[in-house]
Design a protein around this motif. Structure first.
Motif, PDB file in Angstrom:
ATOM      1  N   ARG A 443      45.272  46.750  36.984  1.00  0.00           N
ATOM      2  CA  ARG A 443      44.262  47.388  37.839  1.00  0.00           C
ATOM      3  C   ARG A 443      42.990  47.715  37.053  1.00  0.00           C
ATOM      4  O   ARG A 443      41.879  47.373  37.456  1.00  0.00           O
ATOM      5  N   SER A 448      41.066  44.754  41.240  1.00  0.00           N
ATOM      6  CA  SER A 448      41.652  44.570  42.568  1.00  0.00           C
ATOM      7  C   SER A 448      43.050  45.174  42.643  1.00  0.00           C
ATOM      8  O   SER A 448      43.931  44.825  41.854  1.00  0.00           O
ATOM      9  N   THR A 450      45.152  44.763  45.183  1.00  0.00           N
ATOM     10  CA  THR A 450      46.073  43.752  45.722  1.00  0.00           C
ATOM     11  C   THR A 450      46.532  42.793  44.638  1.00  0.00           C
ATOM     12  O   THR A 450      47.715  42.462  44.538  1.00  0.00           O
ATOM     13  N   SER A 489      39.797  53.827  39.457  1.00  0.00           N
ATOM     14  CA  SER A 489      38.821  52.906  40.045  1.00  0.00           C
ATOM     15  C   SER A 489      37.478  53.077  39.339  1.00  0.00           C
ATOM     16  O   SER A 489      36.934  54.175  39.272  1.00  0.00           O
ATOM     17  N   ASP A 493      35.622  47.552  40.388  1.00  0.00           N
ATOM     18  CA  ASP A 493      36.303  47.669  41.672  1.00  0.00           C
ATOM     19  C   ASP A 493      35.262  47.768  42.785  1.00  0.00           C
ATOM     20  O   ASP A 493      34.359  48.625  42.728  1.00  0.00           O
TER      21      ASP A 493
END
Length: 536
Positions: A443, A448, A450, A489, A493
């Protein structure tokens, strides 16, 4: 001598010996291929800026060839044969389960969004909790409305309500947007029908009912921790309401009102509550026209409802929104627990039929079509237009998820998964901890959520095979992976920039607020999942 030779067992050759294994054989070679594959994936996504679907597919092929897989094993053959393409089976195996759920969930969210369900929900909660507890109301709005809609869609729909609440109070917009974002992020990470948990459930072969249950059990404490941080940072960091966004929202509302008034005029409806004009004309008049009036009316175009009101312009009731959102969740949970609590019977079969995710989401979508659409005056064409438009952004998500399935299939088929399993078992860390750490690294490196989930799942699934773990325990591992996928994040991102620009927050303040909020949500969610895994 010949009999002695015949009795001596011939050592089995490793299943794959080509590619990079010609230079480094055995487990060391397989682990080297895995490490190089992950590094290559991150470089392609971060540095080369290659689309994640293409990057995952290219890396899967490269890893397979490096691990000694043949072209036939990877791609099959042109002629019909017994050989099965690893890429096709990996892609089809995951999408056969995920694509339908994501498609149905996306259309359901679009109908709720366009019909005004989000505004009705947030307005009711704001009235219920009052001005002092408006941040809590915004958090609950994000939590509830985040179930059927994607994270960014939730921001776009609910942001004007955040602007209004912050403008009315004169306080920092962080006090209102951060609880909302925490609710949206929690549902996006932990709950179906969002693509991350659905994809992981498909890869781990876990019933969605268990994922929903563990998502709620893990997600609620996590979002409470995030709300606590949101309240703290909202009082210490003042960010004014972005005036350009407020003006844009007001202009949009004015445009919608004008369009509705024009539509009324075209069919000869009333112009305002005090006017009595019901004629079919469209000119300017003093009592019979439908344009601007100078008689008993207010003298301007209005959208006030006539007798009985126009259902197409009334927001849906809160009970209707709750009914549509709650129905599929309850049906899926009922089916999950019926398989545990009930003996095989006709009744159990009926419960499991209606609780299958495909059926449950289809029922919810049809309910939304009728209750939010047809009953409120929507045409069938409008329903089709909204549904079709909502599916346009889904293609990228499905391709990324499918490519993640291919990556997992290659890791397993090449023997890399077994090598990773043996190595991680020697490390001594619990699988749930490893799952979270791997997801966090992916991450933070590429941004991302996903991609982090599907890649981590492809690595972790082989580690749990043969361990006879319960569905509940596997669901907790999925929660750990999902928690890791939202950690910290930052600038790589897309969600970071949506939050920063949509709420007028500087990059520095976004790091202090949003980035830390996501980290709190991730760590709290993982801690809860790890704690529960000790007892389940």
């Amino acid at each position: 001598m010949s009999s002695l030779l015949a009795a001596t067992p011939t050592p089995e050759a490793p299943p794959h010996t080509g590619g990079l294994l010609l230079l480094i054989d055995g487990t060391a070679g397989l682990l080297t291929v895995a490490a190089l594959g992950i590094v290559l994936l991150l470089v392609l996504i971060i540095k080369v800026r290659l689309q994640p679907f293409v990057a995952l597919l290219a890396v899967s092929i490269a890893v397979g060839l490096s691990a000694g897989l043949s072209v036939t094993e990877l791609f099959g053959t042109v002629q019909r044969s017994t050989s099965v393409s690893m890429i096709e089976s990996g892609m089809g195996g995951i999408l056969g389960h995920v694509a339908i759920i994501i498609g149905l969930g996306t259309m359901l969210g679009a109908i709720l969004e366009v019909s005004g369900g989000a505004e009705a929900l947030s307005a009711r909660l704001l009235n219920l909790f009052g001005e002092k507890r408006a941040p809590l109301a915004m958090g609950l709005t994000g939590l509830i409305f985040g179930i059927p809609v994607f994270f960014d869609v939730g921001i776009f729909v609910l942001a004007p309500i955040v602007y209004a609440a912050a403008k009315r109070s004169g306080k920092s917009i962080l006090l209102y947007c951060m609880p909302l974002l925490a609710g949206l992020s929690m549902t996006h990470a932990f709950l179906p029908p969002h693509p991350g948990p659905v994809a992981a459930a498909g890869l781990f072969k876990v019933d969605l009912g268990w994922v929903i249950l563990m998502g709620v059990v893990v997600g609620i404490p996590a979002v409470l921790a995030a709300w606590a941080y949101a309240a703290w940072i909202g009082k210490r960091l003042f960010v004014p309401v972005p005036q350009d966004m407020v003006e844009a929202a007001e202009e949009a509302k004015a445009a919608v009102a004008a369009e509705r008034a024009a539509r009324r005029a075209a069919v000869g409806g009333p112009t305002d509550g005090a006017g009595t004009a019901t004629g079919a004309g469209t000119g300017t008049g003093t009592g019979t026209g439908t344009g601007t009036g100078t008689g008993a009316g207010s003298g301007s175009v209005a959208v006030a409802e006539g007798p009985g009101g126009d259902p197409a312009e009334q927001p849906p009731s809160l009970s209707t929104v709750f009914l549509i959102i709650g129905t599929p969740l309850l049906l899926i949970l009922a089916a999950t627990f019926s398989s545990i609590a009930l003996d095989p019977s006709t009744f159990r079969s009926v419960v499991e039929f209606f609780g299958h995710p495909f059926v449950a989401l289809t029922i919810a979508l049809l309910m939304a079509y009728y209750l939010l659409g047809i009953r409120r005056g929507w045409s069938r064409k409008s329903l089709e237009t909204v549904s079709t438009a909502s599916l346009k952004p889904v293609g990228n998500i499905l391709l990324v998820v499918g490519a993640g399935g291919v990556f997992g299939a290659v890791l397993k088929g090449s023997g890399i998964a077994d090598a990773l399993a043996d190595t991680f078992n020697d490390v001594g860390l619990p699988i749930i901890v490893l799952a979270w750490l791997i997801s966090v690294v992916l991450r933070v490196a590429q941004g991302s959520a996903t991609v982090a989930i599907v890649t981590t799942a492809g690595i972790v699934v082989p580690l749990v095979e043969g361990q006879d773990l319960s569905q509940a325990h596997l669901a907790l591992i999925i929660m750990a992976i999902s928690a890791g996928s939202i950690f910290a994040s930052h600038v790589n991102d897309g969600g970071f920039w949506i939050v920063a620009k949509y709420f007028g927050i500087s990059e520095r303040d976004t790091l202090k607020s949003w980035t830390v909020l996501e980290t709190v949500l991730s760590v709290a969610g993982f801690a809860m999942a790890a704690l529960l895994s000790v007892f389940i």
